[in-house]
Scaffold this active site. Sequence first.
Site, PDB file in Angstrom:
ATOM      1  N   SER A 283       0.835  -1.206  -0.107  1.00  0.00           N
ATOM      2  CA  SER A 283       0.008   0.208  -0.216  1.00  0.00           C
ATOM      3  C   SER A 283       1.009   1.167  -0.042  1.00  0.00           C
ATOM      4  O   SER A 283       1.661   1.479   0.827  1.00  0.00           O
ATOM      5  CB  SER A 283      -0.899  -0.198   1.160  1.00  0.00           C
ATOM      6  OG  SER A 283      -1.461   1.386   1.463  1.00  0.00           O
TER       7      SER A 283
ATOM      8  N   ARG B 157       1.735  10.150  -3.409  1.00  0.00           N
ATOM      9  CA  ARG B 157       1.825   8.989  -4.295  1.00  0.00           C
ATOM     10  C   ARG B 157       1.049   9.271  -5.434  1.00  0.00           C
ATOM     11  O   ARG B 157       1.524   8.625  -6.504  1.00  0.00           O
ATOM     12  CB  ARG B 157       0.997   7.720  -3.743  1.00  0.00           C
ATOM     13  CG  ARG B 157      -0.330   7.951  -3.414  1.00  0.00           C
ATOM     14  CD  ARG B 157      -1.033   6.521  -3.118  1.00  0.00           C
ATOM     15  NE  ARG B 157      -2.538   7.027  -3.004  1.00  0.00           N
ATOM     16  CZ  ARG B 157      -3.315   5.808  -2.762  1.00  0.00           C
ATOM     17  NH1 ARG B 157      -3.092   4.551  -2.588  1.00  0.00           N
ATOM     18  NH2 ARG B 157      -4.647   6.114  -2.568  1.00  0.00           N
TER      19      ARG B 157
ATOM     20  N   HIS C 170      -4.631 -20.643 -15.957  1.00  0.00           N
ATOM     21  CA  HIS C 170      -5.180 -19.756 -16.923  1.00  0.00           C
ATOM     22  C   HIS C 170      -4.356 -18.313 -16.780  1.00  0.00           C
ATOM     23  O   HIS C 170      -4.352 -17.916 -18.039  1.00  0.00           O
ATOM     24  CB  HIS C 170      -6.838 -19.288 -16.293  1.00  0.00           C
ATOM     25  CG  HIS C 170      -7.514 -18.315 -16.909  1.00  0.00           C
ATOM     26  ND1 HIS C 170      -7.610 -18.435 -18.239  1.00  0.00           N
ATOM     27  CD2 HIS C 170      -7.616 -16.941 -16.645  1.00  0.00           C
ATOM     28  CE1 HIS C 170      -8.225 -17.026 -18.606  1.00  0.00           C
ATOM     29  NE2 HIS C 170      -8.143 -16.272 -17.616  1.00  0.00           N
TER      30      HIS C 170
ATOM     31  N   ARG D  90      -1.057 -14.868 -19.876  1.00  0.00           N
ATOM     32  CA  ARG D  90      -0.073 -14.081 -19.676  1.00  0.00           C
ATOM     33  C   ARG D  90       1.258 -14.460 -20.302  1.00  0.00           C
ATOM     34  O   ARG D  90       2.189 -13.711 -20.238  1.00  0.00           O
ATOM     35  CB  ARG D  90       0.262 -13.280 -18.121  1.00  0.00           C
ATOM     36  CG  ARG D  90      -1.312 -13.102 -17.687  1.00  0.00           C
ATOM     37  CD  ARG D  90      -1.570 -11.747 -18.509  1.00  0.00           C
ATOM     38  NE  ARG D  90      -2.788 -11.200 -17.873  1.00  0.00           N
ATOM     39  CZ  ARG D  90      -3.544 -10.001 -18.301  1.00  0.00           C
ATOM     40  NH1 ARG D  90      -3.010  -9.368 -19.441  1.00  0.00           N
ATOM     41  NH2 ARG D  90      -4.413  -9.470 -17.786  1.00  0.00           N
TER      42      ARG D  90
END
Length: 307
Positions: A157, A230, A252, A257
């Site tokens: 965060s 930020r 998956h 990806r």
Amino acid sequence: METTERCSRLFRELGGELVDGFPAIHSGICRTPGGTPYLRAPGVVMLARPRTNISGLAGFLEGFDPELRFPEYLDDPDRLPDSSQLCKTAGQLCYASFGPRRTKNAGAAGYFERLTAAGHGSVLEHAGFSFLLYGISRSVTHELVRHRAGVGISQISQRYVSGSVLRFVERPEYQEDPELHRLFEERIDRAAAEYEALAEKLLDRQEEGSALLGAEHRTDARKKVQQTARSLLPNETEAPMVWTANARALRHVIEMRADAHAESEIRNLAVRLFLCVRESDPILFGDYELRELPDGTYTVFTQHRKA
């Protein structure tokens, strides 16, 4: 066999190692001339995988007609990775396939080949793997968090973490081009300096009594500064996470990806994820083929997509 050797070789070439039996591919830290830290490749560390207690089935299997010989299920001489064993047991429970005519562990690869070919991937959801992913930018995490089914995410965060842990990620396209590399280093030096300067100004405003930045507790006060500062950070900012996925979801993500048409940075991550799970369980992920692309990067392919 060729694919297995190719995967193991690339795993080692990328710095892969087994730590207490868990695969990891770490990424080294670089610094600009100004001292700003950045990474050039994803780091993938397997933190957790299944541990399976097959012997615990004894009381269940012994409760059936002795002529079915179900307890013999526990006497299979071939040992499977715990994740494969868990999924195989789940699949065989569906058909009460515990007797002498069952698919033995020696035939597990063929068993999963038939399951994935038929699209019966639900039994793969029982095996979960957890990873530390780092050296990945916010661009990558914005794509990765779109995968939610069968996935758990705990991401850093920027509201709660100070600029002292701020790092960046250099895209593959910049690394072999001296001008693009220089511009990247200059850009992140500026971003780090501007973040620090803005945070200082916000602290000054906070101390002067700004209502928008005011807070009763020190933690809340720091959060208000960091959540404001930020906003100027670029998508090149590193955003590490702990990422958990069951085997079906992992397949998956790898198929989507690590595809040749996927974005280059997330493909680097997906290939490393694949190499780590393949190292941990070559049976559940044994139908994949590693292919080298003309630019020297890699893609992963299977005939049994979306199992």
